[in-house]
Each structure stands twice: as C-alpha cells, then as structure tokens.
Design an enzyme around this catalytic site. Structure first.
Site, short mmCIF file in Angstrom:
data_model
loop_
_atom_site.label_atom_id
_atom_site.label_comp_id
_atom_site.label_asym_id
_atom_site.label_seq_id
_atom_site.Cartn_x
_atom_site.Cartn_y
_atom_site.Cartn_z
N ALA A 66 0.87 -1.17 0.00
CA ALA A 66 0.00 0.00 0.00
C ALA A 66 0.91 1.23 0.00
CB ALA A 66 -0.88 -0.02 1.24
N GLY A 112 0.42 -4.89 0.91
CA GLY A 112 -0.77 -4.93 0.05
C GLY A 112 -0.52 -5.63 -1.27
N GLU A 115 -0.91 -9.19 -0.48
CA GLU A 115 -2.34 -9.38 -0.19
C GLU A 115 -3.16 -9.41 -1.48
OE1 GLU A 115 -2.16 -6.14 2.73
OE2 GLU A 115 -3.23 -7.47 4.09
N GLU A 135 4.34 -5.27 7.45
CA GLU A 135 3.62 -4.19 8.12
C GLU A 135 4.06 -3.96 9.56
OE1 GLU A 135 2.27 -6.29 6.00
OE2 GLU A 135 0.78 -5.28 4.76
N1 COA Z 1 4.62 3.06 -0.60
C1 COA Z 1 5.01 4.22 -1.14
N2 COA Z 1 6.14 4.35 -1.86
C2 COA Z 1 6.87 3.25 -2.03
C3 COA Z 1 6.53 2.00 -1.49
C4 COA Z 1 5.34 1.93 -0.75
N3 COA Z 1 4.89 0.78 -0.22
N4 COA Z 1 7.49 1.09 -1.83
C5 COA Z 1 8.39 1.77 -2.56
N5 COA Z 1 8.04 3.06 -2.69
C6 COA Z 1 8.75 4.13 -3.39
C7 COA Z 1 9.96 4.63 -2.61
O1 COA Z 1 9.55 5.57 -1.64
C8 COA Z 1 10.79 5.23 -3.73
O2 COA Z 1 10.23 6.47 -4.08
P1 COA Z 1 11.20 7.77 -4.27
O3 COA Z 1 12.14 7.40 -5.37
O4 COA Z 1 10.25 8.87 -4.64
O5 COA Z 1 11.88 7.97 -2.96
C9 COA Z 1 10.53 4.29 -4.90
O6 COA Z 1 9.31 3.62 -4.60
C10 COA Z 1 11.61 3.25 -5.08
O7 COA Z 1 11.75 2.53 -3.86
P2 COA Z 1 13.17 2.34 -3.11
O8 COA Z 1 12.87 2.10 -1.65
O9 COA Z 1 14.09 3.46 -3.45
O10 COA Z 1 13.67 1.00 -3.81
P3 COA Z 1 14.68 -0.07 -3.21
O11 COA Z 1 15.02 -0.97 -4.33
O12 COA Z 1 15.78 0.60 -2.47
O13 COA Z 1 13.83 -0.90 -2.12
C11 COA Z 1 11.88 -2.07 -1.28
C12 COA Z 1 12.76 -1.71 -2.51
C13 COA Z 1 10.64 -2.78 -1.80
C14 COA Z 1 12.65 -3.01 -0.34
C15 COA Z 1 11.49 -0.77 -0.53
O14 COA Z 1 10.96 0.13 -1.46
C16 COA Z 1 10.47 -0.96 0.56
O15 COA Z 1 10.79 -1.46 1.62
N6 COA Z 1 9.21 -0.56 0.30
C17 COA Z 1 8.15 -0.61 1.28
C18 COA Z 1 7.67 -2.03 1.49
C19 COA Z 1 6.58 -2.07 2.54
O16 COA Z 1 6.82 -1.83 3.70
N7 COA Z 1 5.38 -2.42 2.08
C20 COA Z 1 4.24 -2.55 2.97
C21 COA Z 1 3.48 -1.30 3.01
S1 COA Z 1 2.09 -1.46 4.08
#
Ligand code: COA
Length: 257
Positions: A66, A112, A115, A135
């Site tokens: 999400a 999400g 999910e 989460e």
């Molecule tokens: N919500 C909003 N933005 C998200 C996102 C999310 N769930 N997951 C990734 N993004 C965005 C990042 O903020 C980043 O945006 P920016 O360039 O404007 O800063 C972009 O997507 C790229 O992500 P980044 O974190 O730089 O990539 P990465 O390869 O270093 O890491 C992940 C990849 C998936 C490990 C990391 O993005 C992450 O942990 N995301 C969240 C996962 C999460 O907690 N999901 C559950 C949400 S309830």
C-alpha cells in the site's frame, strides 16, 4: 474510464491488468485501488473475458505494498476505513470473483502487494520475486486480508513467523511454502501464465465460476462447504455448458463453450 495507474490488454479472452506506477514500485494508492476495482469488475462482466491476469510493470516489482506516503498521517478511524474500503472494493471482490484471477508476480510483492496476489485465485512467480508482509516494521498489521489469507495458504505457524519477522521469502521458498504454484524465469513469466490461462479459458466458464464459489464456501465459517458443493453441482445441470460438455463427449468432439 481512462486509467492513470494501470494498463489493460485483452488477448484471446484473457485480460491482463498491469499495475503501472513503476517509479513507486507499483505501490497501491487510493486511485490505483479504484482503477483496479473498476477494471476487474469490467472484465468480470465482459462475457468474452474468461481469465484475468494481474501483474506489475517493470521487472522490479509486482506491487511493493500500500502507498505508505498516503496513509502516514491517518488516525484510527481513517485506518479502519482504509482497510474496510480496500477489502470491499478490491481484495474480497477479487477473491470472490466468478472469473478466475491469476497473479503473475514479477518482483517485490510486499504488504498490500502480497495481499493482492493472495486475493487472486492462484499465483505464479518469477525467479526474482520476493514476498512478505512487512507491516509490523511500520507499526501496523496487514489490513487487506493478509492475516486471514496467508494462514490459509501456508499454515498458521508459517504465517505467524513471516508476519512477526516482517521477513521476505524468495520465489523458491514461496514455492516450498505453497504460496505460489510455479516459479519460472522473468522472461518466461507472462508466456507461462498465459499458457495456463489459455487452458482455463477452454473450459466451461459457468462451471469454473461454480468451482470458485464452492471452494471459497469451504473457507467460510458460517457455510457448510459440502452442502454448497451439492447445490453448485446441481445447478450445473441446468446450464448450457453442461449440455454442450456432455454432448461433445458423447459425440467424441471438443466442446465449444
Ligand atoms: N509506498 C510508497 N512508496 C513506495 C513503497 C510503498 N509501499 N514502496 C516503494 N516506494 C517508493 C519509494 O519511496 C521510492 O520512491 P522515491 O524514489 O520517490 O523515494 C521508490 O518507490 C523506489 O523505492 P526504493 O525504496 O528506493 O527501492 P529499493 O530498491 O531501495 O527498495 C523495497 C525496494 C521494496 C525493499 C522498498 O521500497 C520498501 O521497503 N518498500 C516498502 C515495502 C513495505 O513496507 N510495504 C508494505 C506497506 S504497508
């Protein structure tokens, strides 16, 4: 409706819906959920659509969760509304859809995203896929059905561990756990998924819808799945597909559903 965050493509009765916010790793914001709900609903009511495939754009993410930025200042009641609306509009809607839905997981499927993949009727992953429900690392729990669907797919103990550790499974681990049905290379993912979708598309769509309802009934606490099966089985005898399927068998030809 024109879409900003998703793309749809139709080929031989198979609708592929691609979540398309690659700059945010296809994170699900409110608009994307609304667009997905609309596209899935449209495909479901299109009698030419026999299978829906969900995937993410790019080779990095299916859906990375999400959209965290969108709910970071929510209070308790906004949080509850977010989960309630998302479940009703999209996640429960997909799980109970009459049209079969396959998730083609092409990278991160987190929160999400996993999910959404779990709400689909089954899942196929590429070798680079990573899956988890992180989460609790954000001070939350899964809110789009994750605490309910993960234990159904992998068992209670494994679900407890994955959710508590906020860990990630790689594709082979997800296969071992029964979370995905197949793992293929990234290059093969869509072709392989389309092949399975095509096999499904050749079968009776009314019978498949009845099978989905009957299987789902077994997971509803208030419903006796065996009784639901008897009723769905009986109803099949009143369908044109039953007449065509059995007649084709007798006439030693392929049925045309
Ligand atoms: N919500 C909003 N933005 C998200 C996102 C999310 N769930 N997951 C990734 N993004 C965005 C990042 O903020 C980043 O945006 P920016 O360039 O404007 O800063 C972009 O997507 C790229 O992500 P980044 O974190 O730089 O990539 P990465 O390869 O270093 O890491 C992940 C990849 C998936 C490990 C990391 O993005 C992450 O942990 N995301 C969240 C996962 C999460 O907690 N999901 C559950 C949400 S309830």
């Amino acid at each position: 409706m024109s879409y900003q965050n998703i793309q749809t493509a139709v080929q031989s009765g198979i609708t592929t819906i691609t979540i398309n916010r690659p700059q945010k790793l296809n994170a699900l914001n409110k608009d994307t959920i609304a667009e997905l709900s609309h596209a899935v609903s449209e495909a479901d009511t299109d009698e030419n659509c026999r299978v829906i495939i969900l995937t993410g754009s790019g080779d990095k993410a299916f859906v990375a969760g999400a959209d965290i930025a969108e709910f970071s200042d929510f209070d308790e009641s906004q949080g509850a509304d977010l989960a309630e609306e998302g479940q009703r509009l999209l996640f429960d809607f997909i799980a109970n859809l009459n049209t079969p839905v396959i998730a083609a997981i092409n990278g991160y499927a987190l929160g999400g995203g996993l999910e959404l993949a779990m709400a689909a009727h089954f899942r196929i992953a590429s070798e680079n896929a990573k899956m988890g429900l992180p989460e609790v690392s954000l001070g939350l729990i899964p809110g789009y059905g994750g605490t309910q669907r993960l234990p159904l797919l992998v068992g209670k103990g494994k679900a407890m561990e994955l959710i508590m550790t906020a860990g990630m499974l790689n594709a082979q681990e997800a296969l071992q756990w029964g979370l995905v049905n197949h793992v293929v290379s990234s290059e093969e993912l869509m072709e392989f998924t389309l092949k399975i979708a095509t096999r499904i598309a050749h079968n009776s769509s009314t019978a498949i819808a009845a099978a989905i309802r009957s299987i789902n009934a077994g997971f509803e606490k208030s419903i006796n799945g065996f009784e639901a099966e008897i009723s769905e089985f009986g109803n099949c005898f009143g369908t044109e597909d039953f007449v065509e399927g059995t007649t084709a068998f007798m006439e030693k030809r392929k049925p045309e559903f």
